[in-house]
Write an enzyme that holds these catalytic residues in place. Structure first.
Site, mmCIF file in Angstrom:
data_model
loop_
_atom_site.group_PDB
_atom_site.id
_atom_site.type_symbol
_atom_site.label_atom_id
_atom_site.label_comp_id
_atom_site.label_asym_id
_atom_site.label_seq_id
_atom_site.Cartn_x
_atom_site.Cartn_y
_atom_site.Cartn_z
ATOM 1 N N TYR A 81 0.832 -1.201 0.000
ATOM 2 C CA TYR A 81 0.000 0.000 0.000
ATOM 3 C C TYR A 81 0.866 1.250 0.000
ATOM 4 C CZ TYR A 81 -3.949 -3.009 0.987
ATOM 5 O OH TYR A 81 -4.908 -3.976 0.900
ATOM 6 N N ILE A 82 0.374 2.251 -0.707
ATOM 7 C CA ILE A 82 1.072 3.527 -0.834
ATOM 8 C C ILE A 82 0.059 4.642 -0.574
ATOM 9 C CG2 ILE A 82 2.318 5.038 -2.451
ATOM 10 C CD1 ILE A 82 3.130 2.429 -3.951
ATOM 11 N N HIS B 180 4.425 7.599 -8.899
ATOM 12 C CA HIS B 180 5.733 8.257 -8.945
ATOM 13 C C HIS B 180 6.866 7.237 -8.869
ATOM 14 C CE1 HIS B 180 4.059 12.293 -8.696
ATOM 15 N NE2 HIS B 180 3.260 11.848 -7.749
ATOM 16 N N GLY B 181 6.554 5.954 -9.091
ATOM 17 C CA GLY B 181 7.591 4.929 -9.115
ATOM 18 C C GLY B 181 7.775 4.151 -7.822
ATOM 19 N N GLY C 65 5.603 2.145 -6.223
ATOM 20 C CA GLY C 65 5.085 0.784 -6.358
ATOM 21 C C GLY C 65 6.072 -0.115 -7.078
ATOM 22 N N ASN D 200 -10.357 -3.440 -7.831
ATOM 23 C CA ASN D 200 -9.262 -2.467 -7.751
ATOM 24 C C ASN D 200 -8.503 -2.474 -9.085
ATOM 25 O OD1 ASN D 200 -7.112 -0.808 -7.148
ATOM 26 N ND2 ASN D 200 -6.658 -1.773 -5.176
ATOM 27 N N GLU D 201 -9.132 -1.894 -10.087
ATOM 28 C CA GLU D 201 -8.573 -1.893 -11.446
ATOM 29 C C GLU D 201 -7.190 -1.258 -11.533
ATOM 30 O OE1 GLU D 201 -7.725 -2.639 -15.224
ATOM 31 O OE2 GLU D 201 -9.378 -3.547 -14.126
ATOM 32 N N TYR E 93 -0.117 -4.496 -11.479
ATOM 33 C CA TYR E 93 0.521 -5.801 -11.309
ATOM 34 C C TYR E 93 0.691 -6.511 -12.646
ATOM 35 C CZ TYR E 93 -0.165 -5.036 -6.332
ATOM 36 O OH TYR E 93 -0.131 -4.516 -5.068
#
Length: 175
Positions: free
Chosen positions: A98-99, A106-107, A109, A136-137, A143
């Site tokens: 999670y972010i 912004h990179g 993930g 959660n599209e 992913y």
């Protein structure tokens, strides 16, 4: 993104980790779920006792990501019996990634996934996998871009709401 650092969490990080867990989960899912189900999940999953127990499990690792010293996201990695599904001995689960909204796209993930891959390889894992909510599209697309493939599904209980997560796997490149 510049200024990204990672810390492997210990019991000394419990309060900071708990705050980040609650903030990121709420940030991600509150708009799509009832307050009752959200509160039930947060109270159960992110209690100090539960997180403390997870932090002390030798088969689980929490990695917190910072941007310029500010907590921005985290992930929980599981091996062996800590995984939420029975998998091969050489598999590692990313149970949570999670972010905070302001740090998304912004990179971070990508950096967390790369960190998970390095950790998995160092521990002898050849596959990483995760569950992602079917609705959660943005996460499912991310992913997929990172090389994960849907291989199944499982139930995720959010309070009293029985939800479906897609199970996605990625085979790691060996050198």
């Amino acid at each position: 993104m510049d200024g990204i650092t990672f810390t492997t969490c210990t019991a000394t990080n419990l309060d900071e980790l708990r705050s980040l867990c609650i903030d990121t989960f709420t940030d991600t899912f509150a708009k799509d779920n009832s307050p009752e189900d959200m509160n039930a999940y947060v109270e159960r999953s992110f209690s100090p006792e539960r997180l403390g127990s997870e932090l002390s499990n030798p088969r689980s690792t929490f990695i917190m990501a910072y941007i310029d010293g500010i907590p921005a996201g985290y992930m929980k990695l599981n091996t062996g019996t800590a995984q939420t599904e029975v998998m091969n001995d050489d598999a590692m689960e990313i149970e949570r990634l999670y972010i905070l909204t302001r740090f998304k796209r912004h990179g971070l993930g990508t950096a967390l996934i790369r960190q998970a891959e390095e950790t998995a390889k160092a521990q002898g894992s050849s596959t990483i996998w995760l569950g992602v909510w079917e609705h959660n599209e943005p996460a499912r697309s991310f992913y997929t871009r990172m090389g994960f493939v849907k291989t199944g599904q499982h139930v995720f209980m959010l309070g009293d709401d029985k939800q479906t997560d897609h199970i996605m796997r990625k085979r790691l490149q060996t050198v």
